[in-house]
Motif scaffolding. Structure first.
Motif, short mmCIF file in Angstrom:
data_model
loop_
_atom_site.label_atom_id
_atom_site.label_comp_id
_atom_site.label_asym_id
_atom_site.label_seq_id
_atom_site.Cartn_x
_atom_site.Cartn_y
_atom_site.Cartn_z
N SER A 376 28.40 78.52 75.80
CA SER A 376 28.89 77.22 76.26
C SER A 376 29.18 76.27 75.11
O SER A 376 29.77 75.21 75.29
CB SER A 376 27.84 76.58 77.18
N GLY A 377 28.77 76.65 73.90
CA GLY A 377 28.92 75.78 72.73
C GLY A 377 27.67 74.98 72.44
O GLY A 377 27.54 74.38 71.37
N GLU A 378 26.73 74.94 73.38
CA GLU A 378 25.47 74.25 73.17
C GLU A 378 24.54 75.12 72.31
O GLU A 378 24.78 76.31 72.13
CB GLU A 378 24.80 73.95 74.51
N SER A 379 23.47 74.50 71.81
CA SER A 379 22.50 75.26 71.03
C SER A 379 21.11 74.71 71.27
O SER A 379 20.93 73.53 71.59
CB SER A 379 22.85 75.22 69.54
N VAL A 380 20.12 75.57 71.12
CA VAL A 380 18.72 75.19 71.26
C VAL A 380 17.97 75.72 70.05
O VAL A 380 18.44 76.64 69.37
CB VAL A 380 18.10 75.75 72.56
N ALA A 381 16.80 75.13 69.78
CA ALA A 381 16.03 75.51 68.60
C ALA A 381 14.62 75.91 69.00
O ALA A 381 14.01 75.29 69.87
CB ALA A 381 15.99 74.37 67.60
N PHE A 382 14.12 76.96 68.35
CA PHE A 382 12.77 77.44 68.60
C PHE A 382 11.90 77.12 67.40
O PHE A 382 12.22 77.50 66.26
CB PHE A 382 12.78 78.95 68.85
N ASP A 383 10.79 76.39 67.65
CA ASP A 383 9.83 76.08 66.60
C ASP A 383 8.85 77.25 66.50
O ASP A 383 8.07 77.51 67.43
CB ASP A 383 9.08 74.79 66.95
N VAL A 384 8.90 77.97 65.40
CA VAL A 384 8.10 79.18 65.25
C VAL A 384 6.61 78.88 65.26
O VAL A 384 5.81 79.62 65.86
CB VAL A 384 8.48 79.93 63.96
N GLY A 385 6.20 77.76 64.63
CA GLY A 385 4.78 77.41 64.58
C GLY A 385 4.24 76.96 65.92
O GLY A 385 3.21 77.45 66.39
#
Length: 465
Positions: A376-385
Motif C-alpha cells: 500500500s506504500g505504508e510502512s511499520v517499524a518493529f522495535d527489536v528490544g
C-alpha cells in the motif's frame, strides 16, 4: 512473362493487398505503442467517492513465451518473474494489487509475452521472385513456435489469445492446385516457374495464416497491416475471474494486448514504459486498436508491490552494526519477519506484521528497528528490544551494494557449484549478508564475517531468487 505473372495473380489474388516488406516508411515510428484492450462478461469497475477505482486483488499465472526466429538477448533470458516485476507497478497504478499470500484474489492474470513472426526480410512480389529465380521457401515452412498451439500455462489449461479479436473470420480461402492441370511441357522454363508458383502459393498461404494469428492476438483488424510486416514485441494480459479459473470454462473479464516494433528497440528496456503507458487501459475498453507514443528517457515505475515477486535484496537485510539479520517470512498463513542474532543464530524471533497488505521490503533504519514497507506504500517499524510495532522509524535503511571483488571470490570458493548473491552489508563492511541457492531451491541466508573468515547460517528464504 506478363502472362505468367497474371496467371500467378489469379492463383493468389489476395497477395496484391499485401504491403511490400520494403515499405517500412509507411509504418508508424518505432517509439509508438499499439494497445488493444477489452472487457467482457459484464465486467465493470466500481468508482469510489474520490473518483478512484475500487481496489481489486490478483495473482499472476504464467502464460506462454514465444521466442523469435533470431536470438534476442533483451528478451530470451527473461522469466515470468522478470515480466511480473515490471507489470505489477503498472497494475497498482489502476488499483489492482497483489493478493496477500493467505487471501483469495479477485483475478487471475495470465501473462504471455514474446515476439511475432513476420515476412520482414522476405519479398512478397511474385514477379520479382520468379524473374530473379530465387530459391523459393528456403526455411519458410510457415511454422511459428507457440502460435499454433496456444497453450499458455505450460500444463493442461488452454488460454486462447485470439477469442476476442476484431478479426472475425479466416481471411485466406482454402485453395488447392493440381499440377496435372497445369501446362506439362517437361523441362520448359514455364513448367518450372508454374511449379515454383504453386510452392510459393502454399508458403504465402502459411504466412497469411501466421499473420492472421498475429493480427488476432494483438487486436489488429487485418493481417496485411503494415505494422505486422515487421517483428513486434508483445505482452498479452488476460484477467480471469479467480473463482472460475480452475474450471473448464474460465471466465475472461478483461484483456490488454501491448506491442511495439522490434526495430531499434530492446524488449527489456522498453517493457517498463510499455506497461506504464498502457496502464490507463487495464480493465477498460479501448474501443479498438489505439496508438500512443512512448516518452523518451527513463520511466519511474515506483516501488514493487507484489510479495510473490519481491527482489532478493528487498526480502532480507542486515543491521548497520552487523549484529542482526531480518528477513520476510510467512508463518501459519500470516505475514511477518524473522529476526536472527548473528552471534546467536539459534534464537529466531518471529514477529507478525500488524497491518494488511503484502510486505515488499525489509530494512534497518538503525540497529534497533526493522522497517517493513507494504504494498500500500505504508510502512511499520518493529522495535527489536521492546518487541513492539509502531509507525515507521526514520532513516534511509541499509541497502545492497557492490562488494569488493575479493569478497565475491572468497564466497564463490566457499560455496562451489551454487548461486551466491550478496544482499548487503553492515556499515563497516565487515559482515555481508548473502543468499546461497542450488538450482531452483529456495536460498539459505548466511552472514560472511570477513575479519573472522567465518560463515554463519541465519535462516532460509521462502522463495527462489
Amino acid at each position: 512473362m506478363r502472362r505468367i505473372f497474371q496467371a500467378l495473380v489469379l492463383l493468389c489474388p489476395w497477395l496484391l493487398a499485401l504491403p511490400s516488406a520494403g515499405a517500412e516508411d509507411a509504418a508508424p515510428a518505432e517509439q509508438v505503442e499499439a494497445i488493444f484492450s477489452k472487457t467482457s462478461n459484464g465486467y465493470k469497475r466500481t468508482l469510489l467517492p474520490d473518483g478512484s477505482f475500487r481496489p481489486e486483488t490478483y495473482r499472476f499465472a504464467k502464460g506462454e513465451f514465444w521466442g523469435g526466429e533470431i536470438a534476442d538477448p533483451s528478451m530470451d533470458y527473461l522469466t515470468i518473474d522478470d515480466i511480473a516485476r515490471v507489470v505489477a507497478p503498472a497494475l497498482a497504478k489502476q488499483n489492482y494489487n497483489a493478493a496477500p499470500p493467505a487471501d483469495a484474489s479477485d483475478l487471475l492474470i495470465v501473462i504471455n509475452w514474446g515476439t511475432t513472426a513476420a515476412p520482414e526480410h522476405r519479398t512478397m512480389d511474385l514477379a520479382y521472385e520468379l524473374v530473379e529465380g530465387a530459391e523459393l521457401g528456403a526455411g519458410m515452412d510457415g511454422h511459428v513456435d507457440g502460435l499454433q498451439e496456444r497453450r499458455l500455462d505450460g500444463g493442461g489449461s488452454t488460454w486462447d489469445l485470439g477469442d476476442s479479436s476484431p478479426l472475425d473470420a479466416a481471411i485466406v480461402p482454402d485453395r488447392s492446385v493440381r499440377l496435372s492441370t497445369l501446362p506439362a511441357a517437361q523441362g520448359s522454363r514455364l513448367d518450372l516457374m508454374v511449379q515454383e508458383s504453386v510452392q510459393l502459393q502454399a508458403q504465402n498461404d502459411a504466412w497469411a495464416r501466421t499473420g492472421q494469428d498475429s493480427a488476432r492476438m494483438l487486436g489488429y483488424l487485418h493481417f496485411t497491416d503494415a505494422e505486422l510486416q515487421r517483428y513486434r514485441y508483445f505482452v498479452v494480459l488476460l484477467a480471469y475471474d479467480r473463482r472460475t479459473a480452475a474450471g473448464k470454462h474460465p471466465r475472461l473479464l478483461w484483456e490488454a494486448r501491448l506491442s511495439i516494433s522490434e526495430h531499434r528497440n530492446q524488449f527489456d528496456k522498453r517493457l517498463p514504459a510499455m506497461a506504464w503507458n498502457a496502464s490507463a487501459y487495464f480493465g477498460q475498453d479501448s474501443h479498438g486498436l489505439v496508438h500512443t507514443p512512448i516518452p523518451e528517457g527513463r520511466v519511474e515505475i515506483g516501488e514493487l508491490r507484489s510479495l510473490e515477486f519481491t527482489n532478493a535484496s528487498d526480502a532480507a537485510s542486515v543491521a548497520p552494526n552487523g549484529e542482526r539479520v531480518a528477513y520476510l517470512r510467512t508463518k501459519r498463513g500470516s505475514n511477518g519477519i524473522a529476526v536472527v542474532g548473528v552471534d546467536n543464530p539459534e534464537g529466531v524471533l518471529f514477529a507478525e506484521i500488524p497491518a494488511r497488505g503484502s510486505p515488499v521490503r525489509v530494512q534497518w533504519p538503525d540497529a534497533q528497528h526493522v522497517r517493513v514497507t507494504l504494498s500500500s506504500g505504508e510502512s511499520v517499524a518493529f522495535d527489536v528490544g521492546a518487541k513492539t510495532w509502531s509507525q515507521s522509524a526514520e532513516g534511509p535503511g541499509q541497502g545492497a551494494w557492490a562488494a569488493p571483488d575479493s569478497v565475491a571470490s572468497e564466497l564463490a570458493a566457499k560455496f562451489p557449484h551454487r548461486k551466491v548473491t550478496i544482499l548487503g552489508g553492515d556499515a563497516a563492511r565487515n559482515r555481508y549478508l548473502v543468499a546461497v541457492a542450488r538450482g531452483s531451491s529456495p536460498p539459505r541466508y548466511y552472514v560472511y564475517d570477513t575479519a573472522a573468515d567465518l560463515v554463519i547460517d541465519v535462516g532460509r528464504s521462502e522463495g527462489p531468487l
